[in-house]
Design an enzyme around this catalytic site. Structure first.
Site, mmCIF file in Angstrom:
data_model
loop_
_atom_site.group_PDB
_atom_site.id
_atom_site.type_symbol
_atom_site.label_atom_id
_atom_site.label_comp_id
_atom_site.label_asym_id
_atom_site.label_seq_id
_atom_site.Cartn_x
_atom_site.Cartn_y
_atom_site.Cartn_z
ATOM 1 C CB ALA A 31 -0.919 -0.043 1.212
ATOM 2 C CB SER A 45 6.343 9.377 12.077
ATOM 3 O OG SER A 45 5.537 10.527 11.944
ATOM 4 C CE LYS A 103 4.417 6.879 13.828
ATOM 5 N NZ LYS A 103 3.102 6.489 13.514
ATOM 6 C CG HIS A 140 5.339 10.964 16.684
ATOM 7 N ND1 HIS A 140 4.266 10.724 15.838
ATOM 8 C CD2 HIS A 140 6.071 11.930 16.081
ATOM 9 C CE1 HIS A 140 4.361 11.499 14.782
ATOM 10 N NE2 HIS A 140 5.437 12.243 14.891
ATOM 11 C CG ASN A 141 1.041 8.504 16.020
ATOM 12 O OD1 ASN A 141 2.202 8.739 15.718
ATOM 13 N ND2 ASN A 141 0.255 7.774 15.259
ATOM 14 C CD GLU A 154 0.304 13.086 14.038
ATOM 15 O OE1 GLU A 154 1.386 12.461 13.959
ATOM 16 O OE2 GLU A 154 -0.709 12.737 13.411
HETATM 17 P P1 NBP Z 1 -2.911 -0.027 5.116
HETATM 18 O O1 NBP Z 1 -2.890 0.184 6.565
HETATM 19 O O2 NBP Z 1 -4.060 0.440 4.315
HETATM 20 O O3 NBP Z 1 -2.707 -1.593 4.850
HETATM 21 C C1 NBP Z 1 -2.667 -2.097 3.541
HETATM 22 C C2 NBP Z 1 -1.822 -3.342 3.487
HETATM 23 O O4 NBP Z 1 -2.235 -4.281 4.478
HETATM 24 C C3 NBP Z 1 -2.011 -4.033 2.147
HETATM 25 O O5 NBP Z 1 -0.780 -4.614 1.781
HETATM 26 C C4 NBP Z 1 -3.047 -5.091 2.466
HETATM 27 O O6 NBP Z 1 -3.001 -6.182 1.589
HETATM 28 C C5 NBP Z 1 -2.598 -5.502 3.822
HETATM 29 N N1 NBP Z 1 -3.617 -6.201 4.610
HETATM 30 C C6 NBP Z 1 -4.823 -5.794 5.042
HETATM 31 BR BR1 NBP Z 1 -5.563 -4.146 4.707
HETATM 32 N N2 NBP Z 1 -5.493 -6.697 5.748
HETATM 33 C C7 NBP Z 1 -4.673 -7.754 5.759
HETATM 34 C C8 NBP Z 1 -4.787 -9.031 6.332
HETATM 35 N N3 NBP Z 1 -5.841 -9.386 7.061
HETATM 36 N N4 NBP Z 1 -3.763 -9.879 6.156
HETATM 37 C C9 NBP Z 1 -2.684 -9.529 5.452
HETATM 38 N N5 NBP Z 1 -2.514 -8.329 4.865
HETATM 39 C C10 NBP Z 1 -3.492 -7.450 5.031
HETATM 40 O O7 NBP Z 1 -1.562 0.544 4.425
HETATM 41 P P2 NBP Z 1 -0.678 1.817 4.727
HETATM 42 O O8 NBP Z 1 -1.502 3.042 4.829
HETATM 43 O O9 NBP Z 1 0.431 1.757 3.744
HETATM 44 O O10 NBP Z 1 -0.090 1.529 6.180
HETATM 45 C C11 NBP Z 1 0.704 0.398 6.495
HETATM 46 C C12 NBP Z 1 1.016 0.432 7.975
HETATM 47 O O11 NBP Z 1 1.759 1.633 8.261
HETATM 48 C C13 NBP Z 1 -0.213 0.500 8.884
HETATM 49 O O12 NBP Z 1 0.045 -0.171 10.081
HETATM 50 C C14 NBP Z 1 -0.378 1.964 9.164
HETATM 51 O O13 NBP Z 1 -1.062 2.216 10.374
HETATM 52 C C15 NBP Z 1 1.073 2.415 9.233
HETATM 53 N N6 NBP Z 1 1.295 3.828 8.915
HETATM 54 C C16 NBP Z 1 0.595 4.452 7.935
HETATM 55 C C17 NBP Z 1 0.844 5.782 7.645
HETATM 56 C C18 NBP Z 1 0.090 6.495 6.545
HETATM 57 O O14 NBP Z 1 0.259 7.722 6.435
HETATM 58 N N7 NBP Z 1 -0.686 5.813 5.732
HETATM 59 C C19 NBP Z 1 1.815 6.463 8.366
HETATM 60 C C20 NBP Z 1 2.549 5.789 9.346
HETATM 61 C C21 NBP Z 1 2.270 4.470 9.619
HETATM 62 P P3 NBP Z 1 -3.976 -6.252 0.310
HETATM 63 O O15 NBP Z 1 -3.340 -5.357 -0.725
HETATM 64 O O16 NBP Z 1 -3.987 -7.654 -0.041
HETATM 65 O O17 NBP Z 1 -5.330 -5.715 0.764
#
Ligand code: NBP
Length: 485
Positions: free
Chosen positions: A13, A131, A186, A189-190, A193
């Site tokens: 993602a 982050s 982390k 941090h949040n 935030e």
């Molecule tokens: P998401 O949090 O939206 O997760 C998407 C990924 O998780 C995809 O690869 C998806 O696979 C996989 N996934 C899901 Br949804 N359910 C699953 C399951 N039951 N089993 C296995 N894989 C599963 O993606 P993201 O926004 O890139 O965030 C990734 C992590 O980083 C999260 O923990 C998030 O909290 C953290 N984070 C995000 C940000 C941000 O700004 N977005 C910032 C900092 C940290 P699929 O493609 O097969 O559905």
């Protein structure tokens, strides 16, 4: 199959894709895998097109076979069950000494549990906070790794290469400590935030409703604020948001519904502060402010019934803008002081050896709370690593002293005008409480002893000696077991 890849990343993602590109920019060969396998080829044919050192894997077996030893597998998937599920899927393809890294927003107790579990199998585990959102992941996030101590040398070079850098070039990534320490930092941090965002929102409402300023005027105010002590990413984006117009020429901020969402890390911080008995009041108020905002229908109904004061600002508008700026700065100092108090208590509770200057440095760039201010916090902890409270550092004591008059005027004006400013107000109440040698808890202890025989300590007796009074003459002399909360 040739074992040529430095690291594998599962989860394509937004965060995963950008971290892979970032690692690859720094010369690392990365294997990409995803639960929905079709996304592997989509990624290779789109964002990773033409990059020969990003290799797609179509099974976990293939992914593991491509990795140099010890193998490093990073998960960037949705926090929760998905992490446990992937650990189980990856485990049969790894051997002792290999490393699994979770870069998602996992809750720290899960990371403590997973570290123990993988170490019991001879593997290594890291839970790392990442982050900075999409842009951070791509060009330099702030990273907060913790877990198996032996794992740090295996990823230090990769992580510090891809991390954001402070203005003097120091990477915003350092080892936070054992098991859940990275995810705890982390989470904090949040939480901070949440607090920073709420403080800016309160300043916005005071400028808008207290002073009747237009978006354009507020944009100008924040432009100035961002040049000084409040120079930070969140003030900078707020400045830009206030000036942003849609295709119709209308300000987008005015069209956004006033109900805030949350994903839980602010709540986790508040729950942990309650568990540890630490008064992290500003983050708590920030979480509750989001909850109150979400009660839109109730608020709309109540607004037709419940009256507030009629308020018309009179006085020096420019001076009041400065009062608000100083209230924001002073409240922010209290919020960070509370955040570091929480980290200190958590370190005691969970036996982590947290490095406070390092935490401030890691937050200095790349993450959402990045600011010039964090440089000052780093300096404070570098001057005195045993600093018990940020408020007691000479620099911050001086700033608070300078801001205090403005801070009190801003809070008093908000109260007088009927404009809610929970974070400004709680910060000031905390400050006044923290600097009070005597609080009214003597009366509270008397109340507890009156109705529940909970006992109390006396000012004229050594600590730890407990007394009970038969307040009504009807009670007995038996007291309840003592307890502290
Ligand atoms: P998401 O949090 O939206 O997760 C998407 C990924 O998780 C995809 O690869 C998806 O696979 C996989 N996934 C899901 Br949804 N359910 C699953 C399951 N039951 N089993 C296995 N894989 C599963 O993606 P993201 O926004 O890139 O965030 C990734 C992590 O980083 C999260 O923990 C998030 O909290 C953290 N984070 C995000 C940000 C941000 O700004 N977005 C910032 C900092 C940290 P699929 O493609 O097969 O559905």
């Amino acid at each position: 199959m040739e074992q040529k890849a430095d690291i594998a990343l599962i989860g394509l993602a937004v965060m995963g894709q950008n971290l892979i590109l970032n690692m690859n920019d720094h010369g690392y060969t990365v294997v990409a895998f995803n639960r929905t396998v079709s996304k592997v080829d989509e990624f290779l044919n789109d964002a990773a097109k033409g990059r020969k050192t990003i290799i797609g894997a179509h099974s976990i077996q293939e992914m593991a076979a491509l990795l140099k030893r010890p193998r490093k597998v990073m998960l960037m998937v949705k926090a929760g069950q998905a992490v446990d599920d992937f650990i189980e899927l990856v485990l049969p393809h790894l051997e002792p000494g290999d490393l699994i890294i979770d870069g998602g927003n996992s809750h720290f107790p899960d990371t403590i549990r997973r570290t123990k579990y993988l170490e019991s199998k001879g593997l290594l585990y890291i839970g790392t906070g990442v982050s900075g959102g999409e842009e951070g992941a791509r060009f330099g996030p702030s990273m907060m790794p913790g877990g198996s101590v032996k794992a740090w040398p295996l990823v230090k070079d990769i992580f510090q290469a891809i991390a954001a850098k402070t203005p003097d070039g120091t990477p915003c990534c350092d080892w936070m400590g054992e098991d859940g320490a990275g995810h705890y930092v982390k989470m904090t941090h949040n939480g901070i935030e949440y607090g920073d965002m709420q403080l800016i929102c309160e300043a916005y409402q005071l400028l808008k409703e207290g002073l009747g300023m237009s978006n354009e005027e507020m944009h100008a105010v924040l432009t100035e604020w961002n040049k000084g002590e409040l120079d930070s990413y969140l003030v900078e984006i707020t400045r830009d948001i206030l000036a942003y117009k849609d295709a119709q020429g209308d300000y987008v901020v005015d069209k956004i519904l006033d109900t805030a969402g949350q994903k839980g890390t602010g709540k986790w911080t508040s729950v942990s502060s309650l568990d540890l008995g630490m008064p992290v009041t500003l983050i708590g108020e920030a979480v509750y402010a989001r909850c109150l905002s979400a009660m839109k229908d109730d608020r709309v109904a109540a607004s037709k019934i419940l009256q507030g004061p009629k308020f018309q600002f009179s006085g020096d508008k420019k001076a009041f803008v400065e009062d608000i700026r100083q209230a924001l700065l002073a409240s922010k100092i209290v919020s960070y002081a509370q955040g570091f108090m929480l980290l200190r208590e958590a370190a005691k509770e969970y036996h982590w050896n947290l490095n406070y200057p390092s935490i401030a440095m890691v937050w200095r760039a790349g993450c959402i709370i990045r600011s010039v201010f964090l440089g000052k916090i780093k300096d404070a902890f570098a001057r005195n690593p045993n600093l018990s409270n940020l408020l007691l550092d000479d620099y911050f004591t001086g700033v608070i002293e300078r801001c205090q008059g403005s801070w009190r005027r801003a809070v008093a004006k908000a109260v007088e005008a009927g404009i809610p400013a929970p974070a400004f107000t709680t910060a000031l109440a905390f400050y006044d409480g923290y600097r009070s040698a005597r609080l009214p808890a003597n009366l509270l202890q008397a109340q507890r002893d009156y109705f529940g025989a909970h006992t109390y300590e006396r000012i004229d007796q050594p600590r730890g000696k407990f007394f009970h009074t038969n307040w009504t003459g009807k009670g007995g002399s038996v007291s309840a077991g003592t307890y502290t909360v």
